[in-house]
Enzyme design. Structure first.
Site, PDB file in Angstrom:
ATOM      1  N   LYS A 113       0.776  -1.214   0.094  1.00  0.00           N
ATOM      2  CA  LYS A 113      -0.081   0.086  -0.136  1.00  0.00           C
ATOM      3  C   LYS A 113       0.845   1.312  -0.107  1.00  0.00           C
ATOM      4  O   LYS A 113       0.398   2.253  -0.545  1.00  0.00           O
ATOM      5  CB  LYS A 113      -0.681   0.113   1.261  1.00  0.00           C
ATOM      6  N   LYS A 199      -4.862 -10.920  -6.312  1.00  0.00           N
ATOM      7  CA  LYS A 199      -5.972 -11.142  -5.546  1.00  0.00           C
ATOM      8  C   LYS A 199      -7.120 -10.117  -5.739  1.00  0.00           C
ATOM      9  O   LYS A 199      -6.770  -8.934  -6.122  1.00  0.00           O
ATOM     10  CB  LYS A 199      -5.772 -11.248  -4.000  1.00  0.00           C
ATOM     11  N   LYS A 202     -10.157  -4.171  -3.251  1.00  0.00           N
ATOM     12  CA  LYS A 202     -10.917  -3.167  -3.066  1.00  0.00           C
ATOM     13  C   LYS A 202     -10.252  -1.771  -4.034  1.00  0.00           C
ATOM     14  O   LYS A 202     -10.894  -1.084  -4.338  1.00  0.00           O
ATOM     15  CB  LYS A 202     -11.608  -2.501  -1.790  1.00  0.00           C
TER      16      LYS A 202
HETATM   17  P1  TYM Z   1     -10.466  -6.104   4.625  1.00  0.00           P
HETATM   18  O1  TYM Z   1     -11.676  -4.956   4.753  1.00  0.00           O
HETATM   19  O2  TYM Z   1      -9.093  -5.816   3.752  1.00  0.00           O
HETATM   20  O3  TYM Z   1     -10.787  -7.534   4.413  1.00  0.00           O
HETATM   21  C1  TYM Z   1     -11.693  -8.243   5.038  1.00  0.00           C
HETATM   22  C2  TYM Z   1     -11.616  -9.851   4.828  1.00  0.00           C
HETATM   23  O4  TYM Z   1     -11.715  -9.944   3.248  1.00  0.00           O
HETATM   24  C3  TYM Z   1     -10.603 -11.071   3.318  1.00  0.00           C
HETATM   25  N1  TYM Z   1     -10.328 -10.766   1.913  1.00  0.00           N
HETATM   26  C4  TYM Z   1     -10.295 -11.916   0.898  1.00  0.00           C
HETATM   27  N2  TYM Z   1     -10.418 -13.094   1.082  1.00  0.00           N
HETATM   28  C5  TYM Z   1     -10.221 -13.839   0.268  1.00  0.00           C
HETATM   29  N3  TYM Z   1      -9.955 -13.527  -1.302  1.00  0.00           N
HETATM   30  C6  TYM Z   1      -9.694 -12.253  -1.327  1.00  0.00           C
HETATM   31  N4  TYM Z   1      -9.432 -11.702  -2.432  1.00  0.00           N
HETATM   32  C7  TYM Z   1     -10.002 -11.432  -0.231  1.00  0.00           C
HETATM   33  N5  TYM Z   1      -9.721  -9.870  -0.090  1.00  0.00           N
HETATM   34  C8  TYM Z   1      -9.996  -9.767   1.250  1.00  0.00           C
HETATM   35  C9  TYM Z   1      -9.756 -10.334   4.178  1.00  0.00           C
HETATM   36  O5  TYM Z   1      -8.563 -11.473   4.385  1.00  0.00           O
HETATM   37  C10 TYM Z   1     -10.530 -10.173   5.413  1.00  0.00           C
HETATM   38  O6  TYM Z   1     -10.688 -11.314   6.394  1.00  0.00           O
HETATM   39  N6  TYM Z   1      -6.981  -6.161   8.174  1.00  0.00           N
HETATM   40  C11 TYM Z   1      -8.602  -6.729   8.016  1.00  0.00           C
HETATM   41  C12 TYM Z   1      -9.751  -6.009   8.724  1.00  0.00           C
HETATM   42  C13 TYM Z   1      -9.348  -6.245  10.129  1.00  0.00           C
HETATM   43  C14 TYM Z   1      -9.235  -7.265  10.987  1.00  0.00           C
HETATM   44  C15 TYM Z   1      -9.269  -6.952  12.492  1.00  0.00           C
HETATM   45  C16 TYM Z   1      -9.788  -8.632  10.608  1.00  0.00           C
HETATM   46  C17 TYM Z   1      -9.238  -5.159  11.020  1.00  0.00           C
HETATM   47  N7  TYM Z   1      -8.991  -5.718  12.260  1.00  0.00           N
HETATM   48  C18 TYM Z   1      -9.330  -7.868  13.418  1.00  0.00           C
HETATM   49  C19 TYM Z   1      -9.728  -9.548  11.646  1.00  0.00           C
HETATM   50  C20 TYM Z   1      -9.545  -9.202  13.131  1.00  0.00           C
HETATM   51  C21 TYM Z   1      -8.949  -6.559   6.546  1.00  0.00           C
HETATM   52  O7  TYM Z   1      -8.347  -6.928   5.754  1.00  0.00           O
HETATM   53  O8  TYM Z   1      -9.795  -6.091   6.067  1.00  0.00           O
END
Ligand code: TYM
Length: 336
Positions: A113, A199, A202
């Site tokens: 990022k 992957k 967003k």
């Molecule tokens: P975020 O919003 O980027 O993603 C949310 C969840 O979606 C999963 N994910 C995917 N899984 C499979 N294939 C993909 N292409 C893909 N893109 C996203 C991510 O692995 C995630 O589970 N850092 C976290 C948010 C967070 C969080 C936490 C998670 C903040 N605090 C505490 C667990 C516990 C995140 O990636 O959000």
């Protein structure tokens, strides 16, 4: 015996896509009744990259509504907004002071990022994994259901626990509970529609690269029609030279609920011209009930407010107890 606890979250940065759904939320829905489940909308994480204040609140509500629309059930689960529970920021600060800077500098997501942002990288972006550790540790989570891309952040969380417990706890009385990642074997890595080696994300500038949960049928049809394929006839899983084929077949299997082996046989002799309409139909049918429920929930804002109010109260109680425990262990003067 008390149930183990899970905690997870999604950032309110725009719409949810199939990666978020299949990698995380669908798994939450399947396992929620076996745990004491906490799901937050991580709005504090969403401002670690430049954001638009005019849409943050609405995006936060939309994600909470999507949790419900996807099947999160309030009899097993608590839904809340991260910034409503002050303990998240406070524990993040305490953890910051024991986390070595070089642990954060080597995080893959930070590097990726940061590269995109050049000069504008915020301290918040570097600190993102510490705030995530705070989210998890405040709830004494036993398991954290996430997609594959979050594995390194979970490892960092575990390293922080070891450090805090070594410095401020005892073997008998650890300060923080050690969480384990819970990563599915299928769906944990959904790939882009325009490049099967990247992957689904967003932050990809191309809308055609992802399927959003709220895309209407005509948009879904267009995206699948335009998605990248290859010139081969016959479809197969796990051929490293055909990443798009593996990804699209995987989506079909997950969304149709058919086992991989069944799909492998069903699609072995198909060409793309036959498979794409089948995938389109399957995606539309899988998303339709989620979209209907989402629009019903959004049409009733009082209900959603009530869900988030009750969620905040439950989350606050658990989080404040852990925060107090950490502050006591670190030697703070109790508040008077
Ligand atoms: P975020 O919003 O980027 O993603 C949310 C969840 O979606 C999963 N994910 C995917 N899984 C499979 N294939 C993909 N292409 C893909 N893109 C996203 C991510 O692995 C995630 O589970 N850092 C976290 C948010 C967070 C969080 C936490 C998670 C903040 N605090 C505490 C667990 C516990 C995140 O990636 O959000």
């Amino acid at each position: 015996m008390a149930k183990q606890r899970i905690l997870s979250g999604v950032q309110p940065t725009g719409n949810l896509h199939l990666g978020n759904y299949l990698g995380a939320i669908q798994n939450w829905v399947e396992i929620q009744q076996d745990y004491d489940s906490f799901f937050c909308v991580v709005d504090l994480h969403a401002i670690t990259v430049p954001h638009d204040p005019k849409v943050l609140a609405n995006n936060t509500k939309a994600i909470a509504a999507l949790y419900l629309a996807c099947g999160i059930d309030l009899t097993h689960s608590t839904i809340f907004v991260q910034s409503h529970v002050k303990a998240h920021s406070e524990l993040a600060w305490l953890l910051n002071c024991v986390t070595p800077l070089n642990w954060l500098e080597r995080m893959i997501q930070f590097k990726e990022k940061a590269q995109k942002q050049g000069e504008n990288v915020s301290v918040g972006l570097l600190d993102y994994p510490v705030l995530m550790a705070a989210d998890i540790l405040l709830y004494d989570a036993d398991k954290v259901p996430v997609g594959e891309d979050q594995k390194q952040h979970l490892e960092l969380t575990r390293d922080i626990v070891i450090r805090i417990n070594d410095k401020f706890g005892t073997k008998k009385n650890p300060v923080l509970k050690m969480p384990d990642p819970l990563i599915r074997t299928t769906g944990a890595r959904v790939m882009s529609l325009t490049d099967g080696t990247k992957k689904m994300s967003k932050s990809d500038p191309s809308e055609l690269s992802r399927i959003n949960l709220l895309d209407p049928p005509d948009v879904l049809t267009k995206k699948i029609k335009k998605c990248k394929t290859d010139p081969e006839r016959g479809l197969e899983f796990d051929n490293p030279n055909r990443p798009e084929c593996n990804n699209l077949l995987g989506l079909y299997a997950l969304l149709s609920g058919k086992p991989k082996e069944t799909v492998a046989v069903e699609c072995a002799d198909m060409g793309w011209g036959q498979f794409k309409p089948l995938l389109t139909e399957t995606v539309i049918a899988a998303l339709e009930p989620i979209q209907t429920k989402y629009h019903d929930i959004m049409a009733n804002p009082d209900y959603l407010d009530q869900v988030l109010r009750e969620g905040r109260e439950k989350a606050d109680t658990v989080a404040n107890a852990t925060l107090k425990q950490v502050k006591d262990a670190l030697g703070f003067l109790p508040s008077l």
